[in-house]
Design an enzyme around this catalytic site. Structure first.
Site, PDB file in Angstrom:
ATOM      1  N   ARG A 173     -50.243  72.750 -12.593  1.00 38.12           N
ATOM      2  CA  ARG A 173     -49.169  73.046 -11.626  1.00 38.12           C
ATOM      3  C   ARG A 173     -49.393  72.305 -10.317  1.00 38.12           C
ATOM      4  O   ARG A 173     -48.459  71.950  -9.605  1.00 38.12           O
ATOM      5  CB  ARG A 173     -49.041  74.565 -11.382  1.00 38.12           C
ATOM      6  CG  ARG A 173     -48.046  74.903 -10.271  1.00 38.12           C
ATOM      7  CD  ARG A 173     -47.577  76.357 -10.281  1.00 38.12           C
ATOM      8  NE  ARG A 173     -48.642  77.319 -10.481  1.00 38.12           N
ATOM      9  CZ  ARG A 173     -49.564  77.649  -9.562  1.00 38.12           C
ATOM     10  NH1 ARG A 173     -49.543  77.112  -8.370  1.00 38.12           N
ATOM     11  NH2 ARG A 173     -50.501  78.529  -9.853  1.00 38.12           N
ATOM     12  N   TYR A 203     -22.254  68.373  -7.174  1.00 37.31           N
ATOM     13  CA  TYR A 203     -22.604  68.973  -8.467  1.00 37.31           C
ATOM     14  C   TYR A 203     -22.292  70.477  -8.429  1.00 37.31           C
ATOM     15  O   TYR A 203     -22.771  71.186  -7.533  1.00 37.31           O
ATOM     16  CB  TYR A 203     -24.086  68.720  -8.739  1.00 37.31           C
ATOM     17  CG  TYR A 203     -24.556  69.206 -10.078  1.00 37.31           C
ATOM     18  CD1 TYR A 203     -24.101  68.617 -11.245  1.00 37.31           C
ATOM     19  CD2 TYR A 203     -25.453  70.258 -10.182  1.00 37.31           C
ATOM     20  CE1 TYR A 203     -24.516  69.072 -12.490  1.00 37.31           C
ATOM     21  CE2 TYR A 203     -25.887  70.715 -11.415  1.00 37.31           C
ATOM     22  CZ  TYR A 203     -25.410  70.118 -12.568  1.00 37.31           C
ATOM     23  OH  TYR A 203     -25.830  70.567 -13.793  1.00 37.31           O
ATOM     24  N   ASP A 205     -28.500  63.503  -2.987  1.00 35.66           N
ATOM     25  CA  ASP A 205     -28.642  63.594  -4.435  1.00 35.66           C
ATOM     26  C   ASP A 205     -28.223  62.238  -4.999  1.00 35.66           C
ATOM     27  O   ASP A 205     -27.043  61.889  -4.980  1.00 35.66           O
ATOM     28  CB  ASP A 205     -27.743  64.731  -4.956  1.00 35.66           C
ATOM     29  CG  ASP A 205     -27.897  64.955  -6.455  1.00 35.66           C
ATOM     30  OD1 ASP A 205     -28.227  63.998  -7.178  1.00 35.66           O
ATOM     31  OD2 ASP A 205     -27.660  66.102  -6.894  1.00 35.66           O
ATOM     32  N   LYS A 240     -30.663  62.776 -16.200  1.00 35.90           N
ATOM     33  CA  LYS A 240     -29.551  61.833 -16.341  1.00 35.90           C
ATOM     34  C   LYS A 240     -30.073  60.395 -16.504  1.00 35.90           C
ATOM     35  O   LYS A 240     -30.791  60.123 -17.440  1.00 35.90           O
ATOM     36  CB  LYS A 240     -28.609  62.001 -15.145  1.00 35.90           C
ATOM     37  CG  LYS A 240     -28.317  63.459 -14.775  1.00 35.90           C
ATOM     38  CD  LYS A 240     -27.584  64.238 -15.869  1.00 35.90           C
ATOM     39  CE  LYS A 240     -27.556  65.737 -15.609  1.00 35.90           C
ATOM     40  NZ  LYS A 240     -27.013  66.148 -14.337  1.00 35.90           N
TER      41      LYS A 240
HETATM   42  C1  LIG Z   1     -27.156  67.258 -13.535  1.00 36.25           C
HETATM   43  C2  LIG Z   1     -27.144  67.155 -12.070  1.00 36.25           C
HETATM   44  C3  LIG Z   1     -27.907  68.026 -11.281  1.00 36.25           C
HETATM   45  C4  LIG Z   1     -28.724  69.153 -11.870  1.00 36.25           C
HETATM   46  O1  LIG Z   1     -29.740  68.693 -12.666  1.00 36.25           O
HETATM   47  P1  LIG Z   1     -30.436  69.545 -13.850  1.00 36.25           P
HETATM   48  O2  LIG Z   1     -31.493  68.618 -14.321  1.00 36.25           O
HETATM   49  O3  LIG Z   1     -29.376  69.845 -14.853  1.00 36.25           O
HETATM   50  O4  LIG Z   1     -30.956  70.796 -13.238  1.00 36.25           O
HETATM   51  C5  LIG Z   1     -27.877  67.848  -9.922  1.00 36.25           C
HETATM   52  N1  LIG Z   1     -27.132  66.891  -9.352  1.00 36.25           N
HETATM   53  C6  LIG Z   1     -26.366  66.047 -10.078  1.00 36.25           C
HETATM   54  C7  LIG Z   1     -25.567  65.013  -9.377  1.00 36.25           C
HETATM   55  C8  LIG Z   1     -26.344  66.150 -11.459  1.00 36.25           C
HETATM   56  O5  LIG Z   1     -25.587  65.317 -12.170  1.00 36.25           O
END
Ligand SMILES: *Cc1c(COP(=O)(O)O)cnc(C)c1O
Length: 394
Positions: free
Chosen positions: A59, A112, A184, A209
């Site tokens: 961790r 998101y 993000d 992603k």
């Molecule tokens: C998918 C996504 C998230 C969240 O990510 P997870 O891995 O599903 O928790 C946050 N921001 C954006 C822009 C995303 O496409």
């Protein structure tokens, strides 16, 4: 390898996660262990006191996890990365490290979906207020700033409307107001856009992603720009415990090796699919920063190296037409998520952004007929042919 930070993105993608290995393995092994043995009592005490570098407990740090943390930090031009169990865990970690009770947040309204709930519900439990604003409108952002604003959170291109926010202008407004800016960067990946270069304080990724790119891992990352922020966020990560595990770290590091060439294909195919949709009689409008008609086209071109693979479009037939299209495609996969090698199609109002409610969606410009497509790396002619036959049935 000499200084990886001076290399091109293509080379960084391939080499940044690699480490020296005692046995000379080109790809370092997966350290699938929860804990690490101390040489003796003094060694254990020195590691805990920080007098000596080394591993204690997964961790708190693990060589395989460090590989992917280093790769993303290098690609983003950041000081360090802190791996997280998901993109949402990364957003929570970044926000919690910056915010204190009584603070106010300015957040992109086109964001998101679950981030809306995270701020409106979970963070509001800790006496934190949020204003969702159109961050493509700098005056609206200035008007939303209050003396209590400590965080400006931006997604550009925004999800799912692909609205563009000027990162440098936003960082200036945030910093003049005494706030930090988090970005993000999931939609772009560091191959196309590096928010720290434009003044952001932290970058967040859903590595689920593009970074991993193969739709087989859920993981996240926070990238920080200096040692102070690193200590703060790492300490929080140790306390919250939402860390990434070694096996997923290995998979994401492997995915990153092909990130640059995958993104190149996503860009090329994204442009072709957007151009096809843009002239189709059954398509009312197309939202894609690569189209000159997009209101954010110039700002995006200034701060990013390509338009990416995400396209949103509105059908003239609205919601019903969107349903028919999604039920008619044969190659495109009807599923949420994005950034993988396969083309995915989905309906934000009923799926990813359903939890925002009709009013929240109306404010963010997410109409019932909006369809979002994540263009994969299949033969682009076949992707277009699939959409064409689906649109014929509409
Ligand atoms: C998918 C996504 C998230 C969240 O990510 P997870 O891995 O599903 O928790 C946050 N921001 C954006 C822009 C995303 O496409």
């Amino acid at each position: 390898m000499d200084d990886i930070r001076k290399r091109s993105k293509d080379t960084q993608c391939v080499h940044a996660s690699l480490m020296e290995d005692a046995n000379g393995a080109v790809v370092p092994p997966i350290y699938q262990t929860s804990t690490f043995k101390f040489r003796n009592a003094d060694h254990g005490a020195a590691l805990f006191a920080g007098r000596e570098k080394g591993y204690i407990y997964t961790r708190m740090g693990n060589p395989t996890v460090e590989g992917v943390e280093k790769a993303v930090a290098v690609l983003e031009g950041g000081y360090a990365g802190i791996g997280c169990g998901s993109g949402m865990a990364a957003l929570h970690l970044a926000f919690a490290s910056i915010l204190r009770a009584g603070d106010h947040v300015v957040c992109s309204e086109s964001v998101y979906g679950p981030v809306v709930g995270l701020l409106n519900v979970q963070f509001s439990n800790f006496d934190i207020d949020v204003s969702f604003v159109d961050t493509s409108d700098l005056e609206a952002v200035k008007a939303a700033m209050t003396p209590k604003t400590k965080l400006v959170h931006v997604e550009t291109p925004g999800n799912p409307t692909l609205v563009i926010t000027d990162l440098a202008a936003m960082a200036k407004i945030a910093h003049e107001g005494g706030a930090k800016m988090t970005v993000d960067n999931t939609f772009m990946s560091p191959v196309l856009q590096r928010p720290l270069e434009h003044g952001a304080d932290m970058v967040i990724h859903s590595m689920t992603k593009f970074l991993n790119g193969h739709a087989d891992v859920v993981a996240g990352m926070v990238v920080v720009k200096d040692e102070d922020a690193y200590r703060l966020v790492r300490g929080m990560s140790n306390a919250f415990g939402g860390t990434i595990d070694p096996f997923n770290s290995f998979l994401v590091a492997r995915g990153i090796k092909t990130l640059a060439i995958r993104v190149q294909r996503h860009n090329e195919s994204g442009k072709k699919v957007a151009a096809f949709l843009d002239t189709h009689p059954k398509v009312e409008s197309v939202m894609y920063p690569g189209l000159e008609s997009h209101p954010g086209h110039d700002v995006h071109a200034k701060q990013a190296d390509g338009p990416g693979g995400l396209i949103s479009f509105e059908l003239t037939g609205g919601l019903e037409a969107g349903k028919v299209l999604m039920d008619s495609v044969k190659l495109c996969v009807l599923a949420v998520s994005l950034g993988g090698v396969e083309t995915l199609i989905q309906h934000p109002a009923a799926m990813t952004h359903a939890s925002m409610g009709p009013e929240g969606r109306r404010q963010a410009g997410i109409t019932d007929g909006l369809v979002r497509i994540s263009v994969g790396i299949e033969d682009v002619g076949e992707i277009i042919a699939d959409l064409e036959q689906g649109l014929e049935k509409v």
